[in-house]
Write a protein that holds these residues in place. Structure first.
Motif, PDB file in Angstrom:
ATOM      1  N   TRP B  12      -2.933  -8.932  -9.558  1.00 52.22           N
ATOM      2  CA  TRP B  12      -4.116  -8.211  -9.079  1.00 52.22           C
ATOM      3  C   TRP B  12      -5.329  -8.684  -9.879  1.00 52.22           C
ATOM      4  CZ3 TRP B  12      -4.003  -2.951  -6.471  1.00 52.22           C
ATOM      5  CH2 TRP B  12      -2.776  -2.744  -5.816  1.00 52.22           C
ATOM      6  N   TYR B  14      -7.897  -6.254 -10.332  1.00 50.56           N
ATOM      7  CA  TYR B  14      -8.506  -5.009 -10.821  1.00 50.56           C
ATOM      8  C   TYR B  14      -7.399  -3.975 -10.995  1.00 50.56           C
ATOM      9  CZ  TYR B  14      -8.003  -2.842  -6.204  1.00 50.56           C
ATOM     10  OH  TYR B  14      -7.488  -2.321  -5.053  1.00 50.56           O
ATOM     11  N   MET B 117      -2.804  12.096   7.977  1.00 49.39           N
ATOM     12  CA  MET B 117      -2.727  11.798   9.408  1.00 49.39           C
ATOM     13  C   MET B 117      -2.508  13.068  10.234  1.00 49.39           C
ATOM     14  SD  MET B 117      -3.530   8.737   9.739  1.00 49.39           S
ATOM     15  CE  MET B 117      -3.205   8.302  11.443  1.00 49.39           C
ATOM     16  N   ILE B 120      -5.525  14.194  11.933  1.00 45.50           N
ATOM     17  CA  ILE B 120      -5.842  13.508  13.188  1.00 45.50           C
ATOM     18  C   ILE B 120      -5.157  14.204  14.362  1.00 45.50           C
ATOM     19  CG2 ILE B 120      -5.479  11.347  14.474  1.00 45.50           C
ATOM     20  CD1 ILE B 120      -7.742  11.350  12.474  1.00 45.50           C
ATOM     21  N   VAL B 145      -9.291  11.427   6.407  1.00 47.38           N
ATOM     22  CA  VAL B 145      -9.071  10.041   6.822  1.00 47.38           C
ATOM     23  C   VAL B 145      -9.760   9.070   5.860  1.00 47.38           C
ATOM     24  CG1 VAL B 145      -9.530   8.363   8.641  1.00 47.38           C
ATOM     25  CG2 VAL B 145      -8.706  10.628   9.230  1.00 47.38           C
ATOM     26  N   ILE B 146     -10.967   9.427   5.406  1.00 48.24           N
ATOM     27  CA  ILE B 146     -11.693   8.547   4.480  1.00 48.24           C
ATOM     28  C   ILE B 146     -10.940   8.406   3.159  1.00 48.24           C
ATOM     29  CG2 ILE B 146     -13.807   8.367   3.088  1.00 48.24           C
ATOM     30  CD1 ILE B 146     -15.301   9.562   5.516  1.00 48.24           C
ATOM     31  N   ILE B 148      -7.733   8.188   2.716  1.00 50.12           N
ATOM     32  CA  ILE B 148      -6.464   7.440   2.812  1.00 50.12           C
ATOM     33  C   ILE B 148      -6.596   6.027   2.242  1.00 50.12           C
ATOM     34  CG2 ILE B 148      -4.687   6.528   4.362  1.00 50.12           C
ATOM     35  CD1 ILE B 148      -5.219   8.904   6.190  1.00 50.12           C
ATOM     36  N   GLY B 149      -7.551   5.239   2.752  1.00 49.97           N
ATOM     37  CA  GLY B 149      -7.685   3.846   2.339  1.00 49.97           C
ATOM     38  C   GLY B 149      -7.778   3.663   0.832  1.00 49.97           C
ATOM     39  N   PRO B 150      -8.741   4.339   0.159  1.00 49.39           N
ATOM     40  CA  PRO B 150      -8.883   4.120  -1.277  1.00 49.39           C
ATOM     41  C   PRO B 150      -7.708   4.628  -2.106  1.00 49.39           C
ATOM     42  CG  PRO B 150     -10.431   5.783  -0.489  1.00 49.39           C
ATOM     43  CD  PRO B 150      -9.814   5.170   0.722  1.00 49.39           C
ATOM     44  N   MET B 152      -4.489   4.258  -1.230  1.00 48.24           N
ATOM     45  CA  MET B 152      -3.273   3.487  -0.994  1.00 48.24           C
ATOM     46  C   MET B 152      -3.071   2.333  -1.974  1.00 48.24           C
ATOM     47  SD  MET B 152      -1.440   4.802   1.268  1.00 48.24           S
ATOM     48  CE  MET B 152      -1.967   6.460   1.009  1.00 48.24           C
ATOM     49  N   ASP B 153      -4.175   1.791  -2.553  1.00 46.74           N
ATOM     50  CA  ASP B 153      -3.977   0.621  -3.424  1.00 46.74           C
ATOM     51  C   ASP B 153      -3.172   0.993  -4.663  1.00 46.74           C
ATOM     52  OD1 ASP B 153      -6.027   2.119  -4.540  1.00 46.74           O
ATOM     53  OD2 ASP B 153      -7.339   0.422  -4.952  1.00 46.74           O
ATOM     54  N   MET B 155      -0.893   3.322  -4.850  1.00 42.56           N
ATOM     55  CA  MET B 155       0.509   3.455  -4.460  1.00 42.56           C
ATOM     56  C   MET B 155       1.146   2.076  -4.311  1.00 42.56           C
ATOM     57  SD  MET B 155       2.427   5.838  -1.782  1.00 42.56           S
ATOM     58  CE  MET B 155       2.288   5.206  -0.166  1.00 42.56           C
ATOM     59  N   LEU B 156       0.383   1.122  -3.770  1.00 32.17           N
ATOM     60  CA  LEU B 156       0.907  -0.243  -3.631  1.00 32.17           C
ATOM     61  C   LEU B 156       1.281  -0.810  -5.002  1.00 32.17           C
ATOM     62  CD1 LEU B 156       1.471  -2.820  -2.004  1.00 32.17           C
ATOM     63  CD2 LEU B 156      -0.964  -3.369  -2.150  1.00 32.17           C
ATOM     64  N   LEU B 159       4.511   0.831  -6.105  1.00 34.63           N
ATOM     65  CA  LEU B 159       5.674   0.373  -5.344  1.00 34.63           C
ATOM     66  C   LEU B 159       6.060  -1.048  -5.755  1.00 34.63           C
ATOM     67  CD1 LEU B 159       4.842   1.864  -1.817  1.00 34.63           C
ATOM     68  CD2 LEU B 159       6.603   2.626  -3.414  1.00 34.63           C
ATOM     69  N   GLN B 160       5.049  -1.897  -6.013  1.00 35.26           N
ATOM     70  CA  GLN B 160       5.358  -3.249  -6.490  1.00 35.26           C
ATOM     71  C   GLN B 160       6.020  -3.183  -7.868  1.00 35.26           C
ATOM     72  OE1 GLN B 160       1.735  -5.543  -6.352  1.00 35.26           O
ATOM     73  NE2 GLN B 160       1.854  -5.851  -4.139  1.00 35.26           N
TER      74      GLN B 160
END
Lengths: 127, 187
Positions: B12, B14, B117, B120, B145-146, B148-150, B152-153, B155-156, B159-160
């Motif tokens: 990564w 950052y 979600m 939604i 919803v806004i 969610i995106g920020p 998830m990184d 969590m990624l 998980l890695q």
């Protein structure tokens, strides 16, 4: 990212268009279901780590091309509206935009073989 | 190594767990909590009326609808609790928590992502079932919803990290809960 901003606006347009175009119930229900989905997936893909989510919109957008015929729309404006939005969203789905950040190989690196993050970790000295 | 000090995951450029990354999400969750609390106080009859600038009696219809009463408590209360757990799981842990406490990062991701979600679904149900819109419910959904995106990184990154733990045959269980005994064994 600009492409996904437009897709979000298109999703919101679907949510409001039944009121503006005075659509019948079938059209309105379809647009009220598909609109929020497209807007949500587009907004989630504004961020670089989740940019891949933009492709989730291919399914609802493809449905917009079929819906007028499957559901039997009778109003030409509604047919044109759904199909135009569907086509635009599909095209814009493929616009990935700039991704500056590196994510160790991304989501597929969780299960993929010999992922980038593991390779880089192997190069770092241990404490 | 510089990467170690700054908590940047391997591969990564950052660190997704810095406060600069997390505070905006916690702030959004706090706003969501405020809105959901206001809506639930109306649903619990603490407030007799609800603020609705655009859609007439839309908010009333939505907030008194069958779906909103499906569960033992009004859905606004669940929303408020959801935002509160978003904020709490976003705030717990230091700036290397993707590695030191994967459990909280993954919990945070699940609370913000899949649960987000659900909002939604509620947005879809408003016009389809009740032919009504509720302004503050829409605002709350937009916030969900806004977020969610920020979120998830981070969590990624966790998980890695769990993937590397699995590959190096260190106990996944201990790494997930951040046992001191496995810290530093996997980068």
């Amino acid at each position: 990212m600009w492409a996904q901003i437009i897709n979000a606006i298109l999703g919101i347009w679907l949510m409001v268009s039944p009121a503006i175009l005075a659509s019948d119930k079938t059209v309105a229900n379809n647009d009220h279901i598909i609109g929020p989905l497209i807007a949500a997936f587009a907004v989630i893909s504004w961020w670089e780590a989740t940019r891949v989510v933009r492709l989730y919109n291919l399914l609802p957008a493809a449905w917009l091309l079929l819906a007028p015929w499957v559901l039997g729309y009778s109003d030409t404006t509604a047919i044109l509206n759904d199909m135009a939005v569907g086509l635009l969203v599909i095209i814009l789905c493929f616009v990935k935009g700039k991704v500056d950040a590196r994510f160790g190989g991304g989501w597929s690196a969780i299960w993929g073989k010999d992922p980038i993050h593991a390779q880089e970790a192997a190069r770092q000295p241990r404490v | 190594m510089m990467n170690k000090d700054e908590g940047i995951p391997p591969g990564w450029n950052y660190n997704p767990a810095t406060w600069g990354q997390r505070l905006p999400i916690i702030g959004l969750a706090a706003v969501g909590f405020g809105i959901a609390t206001y809506l639930s106080l109306y649903q619990l009859h603490v407030f007799p009326t609800i603020w609705e600038p655009f859609f007439g009696n839309g908010s009333q219809k939505v907030l008194n609808s069958g779906v909103s009463k499906l569960l033992p408590v009004p859905d606004g209360v669940l929303g408020a609790l959801g935002y509160l757990s978003d904020a709490a799981s976003g705030a717990i842990g230091g700036t290397r928590r993707w590695k030191t406490m994967p459990w909280i990062v993954i919990l945070f991701g699940l609370l913000v992502g899949p649960l987000g979600m659900i909002s939604i679904l509620l947005v879809i149900l408003q016009p389809v079932l009740y032919h009504a819109w509720c302004t503050l419910c829409l605002c709350s959904a937009a916030i969900s919803v806004i977020m969610i995106g920020p979120a998830m990184d981070e969590m990624l990154a966790s998980l890695q990290y769990m993937r590397r733990v699995k590959d190096s045959e260190v106990s996944l269980w201990k790494a997930f809960w951040g046992y001191k005994s496995v810290q530093g064994k996997v980068i």
